[in-house]
Every structure is written in C-alpha cells, then in structure tokens.
Write an enzyme that holds these catalytic residues in place. Structure first.
Site, PDB file in Angstrom:
ATOM      1  N   HIS A 162      -2.647  -2.354  -9.860  1.00  0.00           N
ATOM      2  CA  HIS A 162      -3.592  -1.758  -8.922  1.00  0.00           C
ATOM      3  C   HIS A 162      -4.840  -2.621  -8.880  1.00  0.00           C
ATOM      4  CE1 HIS A 162      -6.040   1.214  -6.860  1.00  0.00           C
ATOM      5  NE2 HIS A 162      -4.893   1.757  -6.506  1.00  0.00           N
ATOM      6  N   ASP A 209       2.435   5.440  -7.090  1.00  0.00           N
ATOM      7  CA  ASP A 209       3.708   5.380  -6.373  1.00  0.00           C
ATOM      8  C   ASP A 209       4.921   5.263  -7.273  1.00  0.00           C
ATOM      9  OD1 ASP A 209       2.776   5.606  -3.772  1.00  0.00           O
ATOM     10  OD2 ASP A 209       2.103   3.525  -3.774  1.00  0.00           O
ATOM     11  N   HIS A 227       0.877  -1.187   0.000  1.00  0.00           N
ATOM     12  CA  HIS A 227       0.000   0.000   0.000  1.00  0.00           C
ATOM     13  C   HIS A 227       0.911   1.232   0.000  1.00  0.00           C
ATOM     14  CE1 HIS A 227      -3.457   2.411   0.564  1.00  0.00           C
ATOM     15  NE2 HIS A 227      -3.775   2.139   1.815  1.00  0.00           N
TER      16      HIS A 227
HETATM   17  N1  CMC Z   1       4.408  -6.941 -10.706  1.00  0.00           N
HETATM   18  C1  CMC Z   1       4.251  -8.152 -11.316  1.00  0.00           C
HETATM   19  N2  CMC Z   1       3.121  -8.850 -11.346  1.00  0.00           N
HETATM   20  C2  CMC Z   1       2.059  -8.287 -10.739  1.00  0.00           C
HETATM   21  C3  CMC Z   1       2.133  -7.041 -10.101  1.00  0.00           C
HETATM   22  C4  CMC Z   1       3.357  -6.364 -10.112  1.00  0.00           C
HETATM   23  N3  CMC Z   1       3.484  -5.164  -9.527  1.00  0.00           N
HETATM   24  N4  CMC Z   1       0.923  -6.742  -9.578  1.00  0.00           N
HETATM   25  C5  CMC Z   1       0.112  -7.760  -9.884  1.00  0.00           C
HETATM   26  N5  CMC Z   1       0.804  -8.695 -10.595  1.00  0.00           N
HETATM   27  C6  CMC Z   1       0.275  -9.934 -11.142  1.00  0.00           C
HETATM   28  C7  CMC Z   1       0.178 -11.012 -10.068  1.00  0.00           C
HETATM   29  O1  CMC Z   1       1.346 -11.785  -9.989  1.00  0.00           O
HETATM   30  C8  CMC Z   1      -1.018 -11.798 -10.537  1.00  0.00           C
HETATM   31  O2  CMC Z   1      -0.593 -12.630 -11.584  1.00  0.00           O
HETATM   32  P1  CMC Z   1      -1.256 -14.098 -11.841  1.00  0.00           P
HETATM   33  O3  CMC Z   1      -2.727 -13.836 -12.054  1.00  0.00           O
HETATM   34  O4  CMC Z   1      -0.545 -14.602 -13.056  1.00  0.00           O
HETATM   35  O5  CMC Z   1      -0.974 -14.886 -10.595  1.00  0.00           O
HETATM   36  C9  CMC Z   1      -1.937 -10.736 -11.138  1.00  0.00           C
HETATM   37  O6  CMC Z   1      -1.057  -9.681 -11.577  1.00  0.00           O
HETATM   38  C10 CMC Z   1      -2.959 -10.164 -10.173  1.00  0.00           C
HETATM   39  O7  CMC Z   1      -2.262  -9.755  -8.989  1.00  0.00           O
HETATM   40  P2  CMC Z   1      -2.947  -9.633  -7.575  1.00  0.00           P
HETATM   41  O8  CMC Z   1      -1.892  -9.562  -6.523  1.00  0.00           O
HETATM   42  O9  CMC Z   1      -3.974 -10.706  -7.441  1.00  0.00           O
HETATM   43  O10 CMC Z   1      -3.677  -8.239  -7.726  1.00  0.00           O
HETATM   44  P3  CMC Z   1      -4.235  -7.380  -6.548  1.00  0.00           P
HETATM   45  O11 CMC Z   1      -5.331  -6.564  -7.114  1.00  0.00           O
HETATM   46  O12 CMC Z   1      -4.533  -8.247  -5.381  1.00  0.00           O
HETATM   47  O13 CMC Z   1      -2.975  -6.467  -6.153  1.00  0.00           O
HETATM   48  C11 CMC Z   1      -1.487  -4.700  -5.863  1.00  0.00           C
HETATM   49  C12 CMC Z   1      -2.886  -5.133  -6.355  1.00  0.00           C
HETATM   50  C13 CMC Z   1      -1.370  -3.174  -5.956  1.00  0.00           C
HETATM   51  C14 CMC Z   1      -1.286  -5.128  -4.409  1.00  0.00           C
HETATM   52  C15 CMC Z   1      -0.432  -5.362  -6.772  1.00  0.00           C
HETATM   53  O14 CMC Z   1      -0.580  -4.933  -8.113  1.00  0.00           O
HETATM   54  C16 CMC Z   1       0.988  -5.111  -6.294  1.00  0.00           C
HETATM   55  O15 CMC Z   1       1.497  -5.857  -5.435  1.00  0.00           O
HETATM   56  N6  CMC Z   1       1.682  -4.032  -6.839  1.00  0.00           N
HETATM   57  C17 CMC Z   1       2.997  -3.687  -6.370  1.00  0.00           C
HETATM   58  C18 CMC Z   1       2.881  -2.870  -5.105  1.00  0.00           C
HETATM   59  C19 CMC Z   1       2.380  -1.456  -5.389  1.00  0.00           C
HETATM   60  O16 CMC Z   1       2.854  -0.785  -6.283  1.00  0.00           O
HETATM   61  N7  CMC Z   1       1.445  -1.007  -4.553  1.00  0.00           N
HETATM   62  C20 CMC Z   1       0.895   0.339  -4.619  1.00  0.00           C
HETATM   63  C21 CMC Z   1      -0.532   0.352  -5.011  1.00  0.00           C
HETATM   64  S1  CMC Z   1      -1.071   2.006  -5.488  1.00  0.00           S
HETATM   65  C22 CMC Z   1      -1.028   2.908  -4.037  1.00  0.00           C
HETATM   66  C23 CMC Z   1      -2.015   2.451  -3.057  1.00  0.00           C
HETATM   67  O17 CMC Z   1      -3.221   2.601  -3.286  1.00  0.00           O
HETATM   68  O18 CMC Z   1      -1.580   1.970  -2.014  1.00  0.00           O
END
Ligand code: CMC
Length: 438
Positions: free
Chosen positions: A321, A377, A282
């Site tokens: 996201h 971010d 986050h």
């Molecule tokens: N890099 C590589 N792969 C990713 C990433 C990433 N940053 N984010 C998601 N994926 C892939 C993930 O591996 C999964 O792949 P598969 O379906 O093949 O297993 C798919 O995309 C869906 O991922 P998820 O974790 O189920 O998606 P989510 O909606 O639960 O997660 C997130 C959202 C923001 C936590 C995630 O994209 C992430 O970890 N991003 C990196 C951390 C980040 O930048 N966070 C800041 C978010 S914006 C500011 C805020 O609001 O806090």
C-alpha cells in the site's frame, strides 16, 4: 563565492522558527521558506530562479508521493502505525457500532447523526433508490458480457443528463439532492448491471429493507414475494462498505477532486472516480486477488508463486500500500468478517491458499524489507465470492462503499477557498522547436 542576501519567498510571521533555509548553489543565493503543517508551499519555490526569465524552481513528484495537494478534515491515516479514522473515530469503532448510512452521514456532515437525524437521512436515501425507467433502457443497450464496472461508470455519468440542475454546484440544497441520489442509486445501478449480465429481470428496490439488505434484494431476488436477507451476510457486507467508505486522497478520490476542481457536476466527478477505481492497482485489485488465488490453485504451488513475485515477474495482489507500511487495519477487520460469513456460506476453499500466502509472505525477507502487508483487498474478494458475487462485481461493491467518501471529498474541495483548478506542471522532454520542411 559571494554569499548573496537571503530572500524570503514566502511570508514569515515574526518569530517564526519553522523555516527551511535553501541555498541555491547555481547562484549562491539563500532563501528562507516557511514550513506550515509540515509542508512548504511549492509556489514558494517558484521564486528561486537563476535569471529573470527562469520560470522558477518546481518539484518533480510523479504519483504525488510527497505532495499534499489538499487540506482535508475527513479521514486520518497513520500508515506506519496502521491507524485509520473517519472524522476522528477509529475505523474499528465505526465498523463495529455504526450502519453504513450512519458512516456516510458522518463523512459528509462531520458528526455522527442523532437518532432522529439518522432516521430522516435513512428515509431520504430509501426514497431515492429508484432509477428513471430510461436508465434501465440505457443499461439494456450494453452487451450481455459488458463488465459491470463499465456499466456503472457510464450510467453514473449518464445520470447527469437526467438531473441537469446538478450543474448548480454552489447551491447547497441542490448539492444535497445529488449526494442523496448518488448514494441511493449506486446499489440499484450496480444490481441492474449484474442482472443485465446474467439475463435476469431487474429486481426493483424494496423500501422495507435497509440499505444493504435492499441491495441484496436487488441482486438475488427471484420468485419469492419478499426477499429476506440473511442478517449475518447483510451485516458483513455493511461492514465491508464501511471499511471502504473513505481513504483520504487515494487515486479515485483525488480523481473526483480533480474533476470537481473544474466545477463539473458530481455525477461526472463520481463517474471519473469509478474509472480510476476500475484499475487493477486500485479497486480492481480484489478481482485480481481472486484470479491470482485461482491461478495458484493449490497450497503446494504457493512457494513457487512467492518466488516469482520476488523475482519481479509479478506482484502479490492484495499486498502493499502506498500509505500503510504496517498491517492495513481494514484487512485485520475483514479477516474477522470472513470467519462470520463462512459460518453461513461454508468455507471458501481459496482461503487456505490466501492464509498460506500471507504466512509465507509475512515471514519472508523480501516482504519484510519492502514493508508489504495484506491490504483491504486481500480478503474482501474471498468474502464476496463466498456470498455469490462474480469477480467482475468486486470493484463495483468497492464503488458502492466509496461513494459517500468521494462525495464528502468532492464537497470539501468545492468549499475550500484554497481550491484551484487542478493543473499540474510538467518537465518537457520532447524535441526543441523545429519546423515543417518545404
Ligand atoms: N508485490 C510485490 N512487490 C511489491 C508489491 C506487491 N504487491 N507492492 C509493492 N512492491 C514492491 C515494488 O516492486 C517495489 O520494489 P523495489 O523498490 O524493489 O522496486 C516496492 O515494493 C515499492 O513499490 P511501488 O510500486 O513503488 O509502491 P507504490 O506505493 O507505488 O504502490 C501499490 C502501491 C498498492 C500500487 C502496490 O503495492 C501494488 O501494486 N500492490 C498490488 C495491487 C493492490 O493490492 N492494490 C490495492 C491497494 S489497496 C486498495 C486501494 O486503496 O485501492
């Protein structure tokens, strides 16, 4: 198979066509469930049962991916189209034309302030920026290397002990007082946390400066009699605060609402929100982006990093996201702010690595398939670093910006007659009943 009568678990207005018919193959029974606002009430499902002692059907939704837990009139997001609006105003317009305190007022009151309302609001906030001297002693108690986010979280929680009347959350004027205090004191606590870490004496608020300029004064003032913020950097930070001010039911905001649902005071609720924001998925992500860019170190190593992300070894921080499945509109605006900041600070050498990462990722099949785009971010950390903030301060800056949103959402929840104490259900996976031997 016998077709049992159709039950109507939810109330159906005569002539309603927005309905979902569900047939339970376990019993052969069909149910008609009303659809309102594109949702069905999860409690309507509880009438779907196999026997009288069956607790009824539940939904299993880790991370609340598909569950609307609240109604809210504050922020609108269309993740597919990349739209973000505060109280109906597009983020691009408020970021361009408004001050941070104006946006805070908008989020809290639902309308942009008139000139007079804004002057009064800004004046009130300005006159609540000081901290009780005991808070200073409290901050002094932290180790020199304490993470400022830990200091912020604890100090915000500690504020509730200084304002015990904050417990009277049904009293509107008292609620307003705590909201003003929190918005006003957040930058002071943040700056004091920083100065504690570097061993500098605390710099007290300067009422001649506006909200963001005063924060910069408390961060950077040394021997000069009067600190003069650079107007480009001051406005850039203000835009960043505006872009972070609210983002509907994100992890920290829903934490604030959950804590608020037990009728805790707003300091306790916001302290919990700071805790949720601290996590690397986050608000901690901007810190992680910088560490990632530093770790990559050079343009030549970008493809290798992308390959590791695609192999599932790590995530590309600052990408992806839960809601945006196209370019995060905040990231687009931040990229522009970065250009302005670098005219004053000089170019952040990590920018080239970030641009290359973005370019390769946006053309890559893995990122296209997963709809992964830069989020808020990805570039904010580069700006903060160019402005001289250490990485540990990045989530703290996010927290300052998010405070009005947390408070608007906390109050909205409190006033919502639908609000119940938050208490999710579970699927029990532990052992069946057993007994201690002997
Ligand atoms: N890099 C590589 N792969 C990713 C990433 C990433 N940053 N984010 C998601 N994926 C892939 C993930 O591996 C999964 O792949 P598969 O379906 O093949 O297993 C798919 O995309 C869906 O991922 P998820 O974790 O189920 O998606 P989510 O909606 O639960 O997660 C997130 C959202 C923001 C936590 C995630 O994209 C992430 O970890 N991003 C990196 C951390 C980040 O930048 N966070 C800041 C978010 S914006 C500011 C805020 O609001 O806090």
């Amino acid at each position: 198979m016998t077709m049992a009568k159709t039950e109507h678990p939810g109330e159906l207005a005569p002539g309603t066509t927005d309905m979902l018919t569900v047939r339970d193959e376990r019993t052969g029974q069909s149910y008609v469930i009303p659809i309102r606002d594109g949702t069905i009430r999860a409690t309507d499902l509880s009438r779907i049962r196999t026997s009288a002692d069956d607790p009824g059907l539940m939904t299993y939704d880790p991370g609340l991916m598909s569950t609307a837990a609240v109604k809210s009139a504050i922020t609108f997001i269309d993740g597919d189209k990349g739209i973000l609006r505060y109280r109906g105003y597009p983020i691009e317009e408020v970021a361009e034309r408004s001050s941070f305190l104006e946006v805070a007022y908008l989020l809290l009151e639902g309308e942009l302030p008139t000139d007079q309302q804004l002057a009064e609001w800004s004046d009130t906030i300005t006159h609540h920026t000081f901290l009780h001297e005991n808070i200073k002693k409290f901050i002094d108690g932290f180790r020199h290397d304490a993470h400022p986010m830990g200091i912020l979280m604890s100090t915000v929680a500690a504020l509730s002990t200084f304002y015990p009347e904050a417990k009277r959350i049904q009293d509107k004027p008292l609620r307003r007082s705590q909201i003003v205090r929190l918005i006003a004191k957040m930058p002071t606590i943040a700056a004091f946390a920083y100065r504690h870490a570097v061993g500098l004496p605390y710099s007290y608020p300067d009422n001649d400066l506006a909200y963001v300029g005063n924060f910069l004064n408390m961060m950077w003032k040394t021997t000069e009699l009067k600190y003069k913020p650079d107007p480009i950097l001051e406005r850039a930070l203000e835009i960043l605060f505006i872009l972070h001010a609210d983002h509907e039911q994100n992890c920290s905001t829903s934490t604030v609402r959950v804590v608020g649902s037990s009728r805790a005071d707003p300091y306790s609720a916001v302290a919990a929100g700071v805790g949720a924001l601290y996590g690397p998925l986050h608000g901690g992500a901007n810190e992680q982006v910088l560490r990632m860019l530093e770790g990559i170190g050079s343009l030549e190593r970008v493809p290798e990093h992308i390959a590791r992300v695609k192999a599932g070894e790590l995530r590309l921080m600052g990408f992806g996201h839960r809601v945006y499945k196209s370019y995060d509109p905040r990231a687009r605006l931040i990229k522009r702010v970065a250009e302005q900041v670098f005219t004053v600070t000089g170019r952040n050498p990590l920018l080239d690595i970030a641009l290359e990462l973005e370019k390769i990722a946006l053309e890559d099949e893995y990122f296209i398939k997963h709809k992964l785009y830069p989020n808020v971010d990805f570039y904010s950390g580069l700006i903060y670093q160019a402005m001289g903030f250490p990485v540990e301060m990045f989530p703290v800056l996010f927290a300052i910006g998010r405070t009005p949103g947390w408070l608007a959402q906390w109050e909205e929840g409190l006033l919502d007659p639908d609000q119940r104490i938050s208490r999710p259900r579970q699927i029990y996976t532990g052992p069946a009943e057993r007994h201690v031997e002997g």
